[in-house]
Design a protein around this motif. Structure first.
Motif, PDB file in Angstrom:
ATOM      1  N   ILE A 101      -4.477  -2.277  -7.293  1.00  0.00           N
ATOM      2  CA  ILE A 101      -3.405  -1.341  -7.663  1.00  0.00           C
ATOM      3  C   ILE A 101      -2.140  -2.083  -8.076  1.00  0.00           C
ATOM      4  N   ASN A 102      -1.794  -3.126  -7.326  1.00  0.00           N
ATOM      5  CA  ASN A 102      -0.589  -3.903  -7.616  1.00  0.00           C
ATOM      6  C   ASN A 102      -0.890  -5.380  -7.360  1.00  0.00           C
ATOM      7  N   PRO A 103      -1.178  -6.154  -8.408  1.00  0.00           N
ATOM      8  CA  PRO A 103      -1.562  -7.555  -8.217  1.00  0.00           C
ATOM      9  C   PRO A 103      -0.404  -8.498  -7.889  1.00  0.00           C
ATOM     10  N   LYS A 104       0.821  -7.977  -7.827  1.00  0.00           N
ATOM     11  CA  LYS A 104       1.947  -8.830  -7.424  1.00  0.00           C
ATOM     12  C   LYS A 104       1.931  -8.967  -5.906  1.00  0.00           C
ATOM     13  N   VAL A 105       1.906 -10.205  -5.446  1.00  0.00           N
ATOM     14  CA  VAL A 105       1.839 -10.488  -4.016  1.00  0.00           C
ATOM     15  C   VAL A 105       2.821 -11.603  -3.672  1.00  0.00           C
ATOM     16  N   GLU A 106       3.026 -11.797  -2.394  1.00  0.00           N
ATOM     17  CA  GLU A 106       3.754 -12.960  -1.901  1.00  0.00           C
ATOM     18  C   GLU A 106       2.912 -13.636  -0.839  1.00  0.00           C
ATOM     19  N   ILE A 107       3.024 -14.941  -0.816  1.00  0.00           N
ATOM     20  CA  ILE A 107       2.359 -15.771   0.184  1.00  0.00           C
ATOM     21  C   ILE A 107       3.443 -16.516   0.948  1.00  0.00           C
ATOM     22  N   CYS A 108       3.269 -16.621   2.259  1.00  0.00           N
ATOM     23  CA  CYS A 108       4.222 -17.357   3.082  1.00  0.00           C
ATOM     24  C   CYS A 108       3.443 -18.247   4.047  1.00  0.00           C
ATOM     25  N   ALA A 109       3.931 -19.474   4.218  1.00  0.00           N
ATOM     26  CA  ALA A 109       3.296 -20.421   5.127  1.00  0.00           C
ATOM     27  C   ALA A 109       4.365 -21.301   5.764  1.00  0.00           C
ATOM     28  N   VAL A 110       4.085 -21.764   6.985  1.00  0.00           N
ATOM     29  CA  VAL A 110       5.023 -22.609   7.726  1.00  0.00           C
ATOM     30  C   VAL A 110       4.259 -23.809   8.268  1.00  0.00           C
ATOM     31  N   TYR A 111       4.892 -24.989   8.157  1.00  0.00           N
ATOM     32  CA  TYR A 111       4.293 -26.196   8.715  1.00  0.00           C
ATOM     33  C   TYR A 111       5.402 -27.179   9.075  1.00  0.00           C
ATOM     34  N   GLU A 112       5.475 -27.538  10.352  1.00  0.00           N
ATOM     35  CA  GLU A 112       6.390 -28.557  10.863  1.00  0.00           C
ATOM     36  C   GLU A 112       7.811 -28.439  10.316  1.00  0.00           C
ATOM     37  N   GLU A 147       0.874  -1.172   0.000  1.00  0.00           N
ATOM     38  CA  GLU A 147       0.000   0.000   0.000  1.00  0.00           C
ATOM     39  C   GLU A 147       0.911   1.222   0.000  1.00  0.00           C
ATOM     40  N   GLY A 148       1.025   1.856  -1.177  1.00  0.00           N
ATOM     41  CA  GLY A 148       1.998   2.944  -1.305  1.00  0.00           C
ATOM     42  C   GLY A 148       3.392   2.360  -1.163  1.00  0.00           C
ATOM     43  N   ASP A 149       4.122   2.836  -0.161  1.00  0.00           N
ATOM     44  CA  ASP A 149       5.460   2.294   0.100  1.00  0.00           C
ATOM     45  C   ASP A 149       5.481   1.407   1.344  1.00  0.00           C
ATOM     46  N   GLN A 150       4.292   1.019   1.820  1.00  0.00           N
ATOM     47  CA  GLN A 150       4.185   0.242   3.052  1.00  0.00           C
ATOM     48  C   GLN A 150       3.745  -1.195   2.762  1.00  0.00           C
ATOM     49  N   PRO A 151       4.540  -2.195   3.154  1.00  0.00           N
ATOM     50  CA  PRO A 151       4.085  -3.581   3.027  1.00  0.00           C
ATOM     51  C   PRO A 151       2.901  -3.838   3.964  1.00  0.00           C
ATOM     52  N   ARG A 152       1.995  -4.692   3.537  1.00  0.00           N
ATOM     53  CA  ARG A 152       0.849  -5.098   4.355  1.00  0.00           C
ATOM     54  C   ARG A 152       0.770  -6.616   4.321  1.00  0.00           C
ATOM     55  N   VAL A 153       0.682  -7.235   5.491  1.00  0.00           N
ATOM     56  CA  VAL A 153       0.632  -8.691   5.601  1.00  0.00           C
ATOM     57  C   VAL A 153      -0.562  -9.053   6.477  1.00  0.00           C
ATOM     58  N   ARG A 154      -1.308 -10.062   6.036  1.00  0.00           N
ATOM     59  CA  ARG A 154      -2.440 -10.505   6.824  1.00  0.00           C
ATOM     60  C   ARG A 154      -2.642 -12.004   6.647  1.00  0.00           C
ATOM     61  N   PRO A 155      -3.288 -12.646   7.657  1.00  0.00           N
ATOM     62  CA  PRO A 155      -3.547 -14.084   7.554  1.00  0.00           C
ATOM     63  C   PRO A 155      -4.701 -14.368   6.590  1.00  0.00           C
ATOM     64  N   PHE A 156      -4.562 -15.449   5.860  1.00  0.00           N
ATOM     65  CA  PHE A 156      -5.592 -15.965   4.958  1.00  0.00           C
ATOM     66  C   PHE A 156      -5.761 -17.445   5.253  1.00  0.00           C
ATOM     67  N   GLY A 157      -6.834 -18.025   4.788  1.00  0.00           N
ATOM     68  CA  GLY A 157      -7.033 -19.451   5.010  1.00  0.00           C
ATOM     69  C   GLY A 157      -7.653 -20.192   3.852  1.00  0.00           C
ATOM     70  N   THR A 158      -8.120 -19.476   2.833  1.00  0.00           N
ATOM     71  CA  THR A 158      -8.800 -20.147   1.727  1.00  0.00           C
ATOM     72  C   THR A 158      -7.829 -20.489   0.616  1.00  0.00           C
ATOM     73  N   VAL A 159      -7.995 -21.681   0.072  1.00  0.00           N
ATOM     74  CA  VAL A 159      -7.214 -22.118  -1.087  1.00  0.00           C
ATOM     75  C   VAL A 159      -8.031 -23.193  -1.798  1.00  0.00           C
ATOM     76  N   ASN A 160      -8.034 -23.143  -3.117  1.00  0.00           N
ATOM     77  CA  ASN A 160      -8.853 -24.066  -3.887  1.00  0.00           C
ATOM     78  C   ASN A 160      -8.220 -24.290  -5.255  1.00  0.00           C
ATOM     79  N   ILE A 161      -8.414 -25.475  -5.787  1.00  0.00           N
ATOM     80  CA  ILE A 161      -8.032 -25.737  -7.177  1.00  0.00           C
ATOM     81  C   ILE A 161      -9.316 -25.785  -7.993  1.00  0.00           C
ATOM     82  N   PHE A 162      -9.359 -24.972  -9.034  1.00  0.00           N
ATOM     83  CA  PHE A 162     -10.499 -24.917  -9.942  1.00  0.00           C
ATOM     84  C   PHE A 162      -9.956 -24.755 -11.352  1.00  0.00           C
TER      85      PHE A 162
END
Length: 130
Positions: A55-66, A20-35
């Motif tokens: 405004i900017n459709p380039k994103v990064e996703i990060c997840a951690v498991y075990e 958002e502008g020059d500020q990164p924004r990170v939030r939790p998500f939980g939905t994922v689907n194959i269609f």
């Protein structure tokens, strides 16, 4: 792509980063689907995350498991079709009290030109492109 999907499902929560502008924004998500052989996520059109993606459709996703983590560099593409929304919401019935495939708020995106990298402390990174 299926390996990425399976990992995100196991995690249950992953983190989506936008700008958002020059500020990164990170939030939790939980939905994922194959269609239709694409990986999808979902949010609401009224949320700030949707405005940031517009405004900017380039994103990064990060997840951690075990002890393993996943980073996905991608571009999100909005899919307005009811069938895409319905497919995702059918896999998350608990969201149906807040979202509907036919409402004006539900939005789904598929990941385009995704570069998913699996990391751990014991193995070399593994890259999957889809």
């Amino acid at each position: 792509m299926k390996k990425v999907y399976d990992f995100l499902k196991k995690c249950e929560t992953y983190y989506l980063a936008t700008v958002e502008g020059d500020q990164p924004r990170v939030r939790p998500f939980g939905t994922v689907n194959i269609f239709e052989d694409k990986l999808y996520i979902q949010t609401g059109k009224a949320k700030n995350v949707k405005k940031q993606i517009d405004i900017n459709p380039k994103v990064e996703i990060c997840a951690v498991y075990e002890g393993e983590w996943l980073r996905i560099e991608t571009t999100l593409v909005e899919d307005d079709r009811i069938e895409a929304k319905k497919s995702l919401l059918d896999n998350y019935p608990q969201l149906k009290n807040m979202y509907s495939a036919e409402d004006e708020n539900t939005v789904v995106f598929y990941l385009k030109n995704a570069v998913a990298t699996f990391y751990s402390f014991t193995d070399e990174p593994k890259v999957i492109r889809f």
